[in-house]
Design a protein around this motif. Structure first.
Motif, mmCIF file in Angstrom:
data_model
loop_
_atom_site.group_PDB
_atom_site.id
_atom_site.type_symbol
_atom_site.label_atom_id
_atom_site.label_comp_id
_atom_site.label_asym_id
_atom_site.label_seq_id
_atom_site.Cartn_x
_atom_site.Cartn_y
_atom_site.Cartn_z
ATOM 1 N N LYS A 121 0.749 -1.162 -0.028
ATOM 2 C CA LYS A 121 -0.204 0.135 -0.009
ATOM 3 C C LYS A 121 0.862 1.169 0.084
ATOM 4 O O LYS A 121 0.550 2.503 -0.572
ATOM 5 C CB LYS A 121 -0.835 -0.009 1.304
ATOM 6 C CG LYS A 121 -2.292 -0.811 1.150
ATOM 7 C CD LYS A 121 -3.106 -0.488 2.021
ATOM 8 C CE LYS A 121 -4.333 -1.433 2.176
ATOM 9 N NZ LYS A 121 -4.714 -2.354 0.943
ATOM 10 N N GLU A 122 2.074 1.089 0.680
ATOM 11 C CA GLU A 122 2.977 2.400 0.558
ATOM 12 C C GLU A 122 4.323 2.234 -0.244
ATOM 13 O O GLU A 122 5.325 2.322 0.137
ATOM 14 C CB GLU A 122 3.079 2.776 2.003
ATOM 15 C CG GLU A 122 2.077 3.132 2.789
ATOM 16 C CD GLU A 122 2.225 3.598 4.174
ATOM 17 O OE1 GLU A 122 3.375 4.099 4.451
ATOM 18 O OE2 GLU A 122 1.323 3.862 4.778
ATOM 19 N N CYS A 123 4.109 1.238 -1.370
ATOM 20 C CA CYS A 123 5.341 0.965 -2.078
ATOM 21 C C CYS A 123 5.795 2.119 -2.596
ATOM 22 O O CYS A 123 5.107 3.348 -3.175
ATOM 23 C CB CYS A 123 4.833 -0.020 -3.232
ATOM 24 S SG CYS A 123 6.171 -0.351 -4.103
ATOM 25 N N LYS A 124 7.262 2.329 -2.845
ATOM 26 C CA LYS A 124 7.967 3.453 -3.325
ATOM 27 C C LYS A 124 8.775 2.717 -4.635
ATOM 28 O O LYS A 124 9.372 1.698 -4.388
ATOM 29 C CB LYS A 124 8.959 3.890 -2.340
ATOM 30 C CG LYS A 124 8.236 4.501 -1.157
ATOM 31 C CD LYS A 124 9.519 5.108 -0.100
ATOM 32 C CE LYS A 124 8.962 5.340 0.999
ATOM 33 N NZ LYS A 124 9.744 6.253 1.988
ATOM 34 N N LEU A 125 8.509 3.179 -5.694
ATOM 35 C CA LEU A 125 9.089 2.928 -6.942
ATOM 36 C C LEU A 125 9.856 3.876 -7.534
ATOM 37 O O LEU A 125 9.581 5.058 -7.671
ATOM 38 C CB LEU A 125 8.215 2.278 -7.842
ATOM 39 C CG LEU A 125 7.081 1.373 -7.615
ATOM 40 C CD1 LEU A 125 5.806 2.332 -7.260
ATOM 41 C CD2 LEU A 125 6.570 0.574 -8.781
ATOM 42 N N LYS A 170 -0.989 4.628 -0.810
ATOM 43 C CA LYS A 170 -0.073 5.942 -0.771
ATOM 44 C C LYS A 170 1.297 5.524 -1.542
ATOM 45 O O LYS A 170 2.609 5.472 -1.082
ATOM 46 C CB LYS A 170 0.513 6.243 0.708
ATOM 47 C CG LYS A 170 -0.947 6.754 1.464
ATOM 48 C CD LYS A 170 -0.421 6.955 2.732
ATOM 49 C CE LYS A 170 -1.672 7.543 3.507
ATOM 50 N NZ LYS A 170 -1.135 7.873 5.090
ATOM 51 N N VAL A 171 1.172 4.922 -2.816
ATOM 52 C CA VAL A 171 2.146 4.644 -3.608
ATOM 53 C C VAL A 171 3.057 5.906 -4.200
ATOM 54 O O VAL A 171 2.440 6.983 -4.531
ATOM 55 C CB VAL A 171 1.863 3.841 -4.675
ATOM 56 C CG1 VAL A 171 2.873 3.538 -5.937
ATOM 57 C CG2 VAL A 171 1.209 2.366 -4.241
ATOM 58 N N CYS A 172 4.501 5.644 -4.187
ATOM 59 C CA CYS A 172 5.125 6.823 -4.629
ATOM 60 C C CYS A 172 6.024 6.369 -5.827
ATOM 61 O O CYS A 172 6.711 5.702 -5.813
ATOM 62 C CB CYS A 172 6.110 7.378 -3.638
ATOM 63 S SG CYS A 172 7.011 8.488 -4.169
ATOM 64 N N VAL A 173 6.165 6.914 -7.015
ATOM 65 C CA VAL A 173 6.767 6.613 -7.962
ATOM 66 C C VAL A 173 7.558 7.867 -8.671
ATOM 67 O O VAL A 173 7.107 8.823 -8.782
ATOM 68 C CB VAL A 173 5.876 6.060 -9.203
ATOM 69 C CG1 VAL A 173 4.828 6.849 -9.610
ATOM 70 C CG2 VAL A 173 6.622 5.561 -10.478
#
Ligand SMILES: NC(=O)c1ccc[n+]([C@@H]2O[C@H](COP(=O)([O-])OP(=O)(O)OC[C@H]3O[C@@H](n4cnc5c(N)ncnc54)[C@H](OP(=O)(O)O)[C@@H]3O)[C@@H](O)[C@H]2O)c1
Length: 233
Positions: A121-125, A170-173
């Motif tokens: 849910k809070e993955c950062k790519l 809350k994904v951040c790419v």
């Protein structure tokens, strides 16, 4: 235990995997690579692909049921036997441009498409881009195909960030420029780089990991350099 995925284990990708590994048991590390020698490395869970084509990406990711906390896409191509960055318009060829577009833009986006169900849910790519893919930063010209391919990747990241922000996750790419780094990709072009501006893969990987630990969903859709400064698209 954090789950990290490294896609592409060239100079920078492998350095990212090794540095995460040195953080002890905090990271379980999966690598997707076309390099079979890495299968022997027991520090990592290595998944081998023949190449990074759509079919290979889809079937490789279909074997996974992990939820990744961090994804580092370190694929990229600047030159090959028959392909050299163009100095002027007359050197531009469709075939070479397609190969660079596939490696730098289509393959990374294909991974993102097939990764959607595998993101926490809070993955950062982070997608490894290059400053030369910034349109507003282009003062020197040249390198048409690589610039075009990285600009296409940048647009894909920005567009995906808009879509991903619509979900409750809350994904951040982000896009990341590692600086000129001593790897196979930059080898033929290092002559005019001042010594203190040619980074080791370990240094670039450290900068990337530090940034990844700092960013959050408010930074999604941004383009960062190795020193944490934002780059204009
Ligand atoms: N080095 C620099 O100075 C520099 C500067 C700016 C940006 N970058 C960017 O940083 C990223 C990492 O580059 P690097 O310096 O670590 O380069 P590298 O050592 O050449 O590694 C690039 C990796 O990309 C994968 N790859 C190679 N050919 C490909 C193709 N045709 N299609 C898809 N994937 C392919 C390979 O992964 P596997 O072997 O695991 O399959 C390869 O190991 C790239 O996106 C690059 O554009 C590098």
């Amino acid at each position: 235990m954090k789950q990290s995925l490294i896609i592409g284990a060239g100079g920078i990708g492998l350095a990212v995997a090794e540095l995460l590994c040195q953080q002890g048991d905090e990271h379980n590390i999966t690598i997707i690579t076309s390099n079979p020698t890495l299968l022997r490395d027991k520090r990592f869970n290595v998944l081998l692909v023949e190449n990074h084509s759509e079919q290979q990406v889809a079937s490789c990711l279909a074997t996974l049921s992990i939820k990744f906390d961090y994804v580092f896409c370190c694929l990229g191509l600047l030159h090959q036997e028959e392909i050299q960055p163009e100095k002027n318009l007359s050197q531009w060829r469709v075939d070479s441009a397609m190969a660079l577009m596939q490696a730098n833009a289509f393959a990374p986006l294909t991974y993102l498409v097939h990764l959607q169900k595998l993101l926490s849910k809070e993955c950062k790519l982070a997608f490894l881009s290059a400053r030369v893919g910034s349109i507003s930063d282009n003062r020197l010209g040249g390198w048409y195909s690589y610039r075009m391919a990285k600009a296409a990747l940048n647009m894909a990241i920005k567009t995906a960030s808009v879509e991903l922000a619509r979900s409750s996750n809350k994904v951040c790419v982000i896009a990341f420029h590692p600086g000129t780094t001593d790897t196979k990709l930059s080898k033929p072009f290092q002559r005019n780089v001042p010594e203190n501006k040619l980074f080791t893969a370990q240094f670039s990987a450290e900068c990337l990991i530090r940034l990844m630990f700092q960013v959050n969903e408010k930074d999604s859709g941004k383009f960062f350099a190795w020193d944490g400064q934002e780059i204009e698209w």
